[in-house]
Design an enzyme around this catalytic site. Structure first.
Site, PDB file in Angstrom:
ATOM      1  N   PRO A  89     -51.110  26.544 -25.211  1.00 39.62           N
ATOM      2  CG  PRO A  89     -51.540  27.224 -27.404  1.00 39.62           C
ATOM      3  CD  PRO A  89     -50.948  27.678 -26.113  1.00 39.62           C
ATOM      4  CD  GLU A 116     -48.108  34.262 -34.007  1.00 39.55           C
ATOM      5  OE1 GLU A 116     -48.295  33.059 -34.209  1.00 39.55           O
ATOM      6  OE2 GLU A 116     -49.021  35.111 -34.058  1.00 39.55           O
ATOM      7  NE  ARG A 154     -65.561  26.460  -7.393  1.00 35.24           N
ATOM      8  CZ  ARG A 154     -65.976  25.208  -7.245  1.00 35.24           C
ATOM      9  NH1 ARG A 154     -65.147  24.216  -7.482  1.00 35.24           N
ATOM     10  NH2 ARG A 154     -67.191  24.940  -6.845  1.00 35.24           N
ATOM     11  CG  ASP A 169     -67.639  21.333  -7.470  1.00 33.00           C
ATOM     12  OD1 ASP A 169     -68.761  21.805  -7.292  1.00 33.00           O
ATOM     13  OD2 ASP A 169     -66.575  21.917  -7.188  1.00 33.00           O
TER      14      ASP A 169
HETATM   15  N1  ADE Z   1     -52.621  30.440 -24.419  1.00 31.82           N
HETATM   16  C1  ADE Z   1     -53.175  30.441 -25.637  1.00 31.82           C
HETATM   17  N2  ADE Z   1     -54.046  29.419 -25.776  1.00 31.82           N
HETATM   18  C2  ADE Z   1     -54.036  28.732 -24.599  1.00 31.82           C
HETATM   19  C3  ADE Z   1     -54.703  27.573 -24.128  1.00 31.82           C
HETATM   20  N3  ADE Z   1     -55.566  26.884 -24.877  1.00 31.82           N
HETATM   21  N4  ADE Z   1     -54.438  27.156 -22.874  1.00 31.82           N
HETATM   22  C4  ADE Z   1     -53.553  27.831 -22.108  1.00 31.82           C
HETATM   23  N5  ADE Z   1     -52.897  28.922 -22.498  1.00 31.82           N
HETATM   24  C5  ADE Z   1     -53.121  29.385 -23.736  1.00 31.82           C
END
Ligand code: ADE
Length: 247
Positions: A89, A116, A154, A169
């Site tokens: 994230p 974590e 793709r 697209d």
């Molecule tokens: N791992 C956990 N959350 C994630 C996300 N939002 N994007 C990519 N990998 C992740």
């Protein structure tokens, strides 16, 4: 293209990789996906891949050794790996233009974390890129890796039956796609826009382009900042904004 996926849960990928366009891409050898459980590269007899964080705190952290060893082993077995991508994230937001860029490389590696977090040395010294699929936290990187793989595969030339499918697209030209209709011409009380039945290809293309602009203006106006608009497009959009002051 070759894609190596490093994960503690390779089974998660199997059904999806055996479905639809992604399956066909592998059958035609446009892409070869290798799923690797990096637990196999841990150093101790309990196959440990995570440990407590130095300094204390909740949760477990992925150790560096199994991932470094896995990458080293895989690097030897074929062409050099062009990009080593960590899914997290904290990564750069994944977009269609990144998918397009990645669809041109020979060999990709995707690393899926769990727990974590990762030991920071993985970020600093092992990976070339870190990608996020959105501002929310998943249990692990597996779903994110599937999202990235799907979007990339793709776009590999020859994978979609009709090469125009990818170029129309949403996002391919920076805009959202125009509305689409199919038969019947009239469903309940709702008719298909007349222009689409006209057979006039120029008018249809114009209508679609305008709808694409309008849809982007209404739903994702921030995207317009990164699109090259013609004078005509700008005027048309201004006119729409005047007509629809609530937009
Ligand atoms: N791992 C956990 N959350 C994630 C996300 N939002 N994007 C990519 N990998 C992740």
């Amino acid at each position: 293209m070759k894609i190596d996926v490093l994960t503690l849960f390779p089974e998660v990928f199997e059904t999806y990789l055996q479905t639809s366009v992604i399956k066909r891409a592998q059958d035609s050898e446009a892409v070869q996906v290798k799923l690797v459980n990096f637990r196999e590269y841990s150093l101790d007899r309990h196959h440990t891949v995570d440990d407590y964080p130095f300094g204390g705190g909740a949760g477990m952290v992925l150790k560096p050794e199994p991932l470094f060893r896995a990458v080293e082993a895989l690097n030897k077995d074929d062409k050099a790996i062009d990009r080593i991508i960590l899914l997290s994230p904290q990564g750069k937001p994944f977009t269609q233009s990144i998918a397009k860029e990645l669809s041109n490389v020979q060999r990709l590696m995707l690393i899926c974390g769990h727990y974590e977090g990762f030991d920071e040395r993985i970020r600093e010294h092992l990976v070339t890129d870190e990608l996020s699929i959105g501002d929310y936290v998943l249990t692990g990187g597996e779903l994110a890796a599937l999202v990235v793989m799907d979007a990339v595969i793709r776009l590999i030339p020859g994978v979609l039956g009709n090469p125009d499918s990818a170029s129309s697209d949403s996002f391919a030209n920076g805009l959202l796609e125009h509305p689409q209709y199919t038969r019947p011409r009239k469903f309940i009380d709702w008719e298909v826009p007349e222009v689409l039945l006209s057979g006039n290809h120029q008018e249809i293309a114009k209508w679609r382009h305008e709808q694409s602009l309008l849809r982007t203006l209404q739903r994702r106006p921030e995207l317009l900042a990164n699109v090259e608009l013609s004078q005509k497009d700008r005027e048309w959009l201004k006119q729409q904004q005047r007509n629809e002051p609530t937009v």
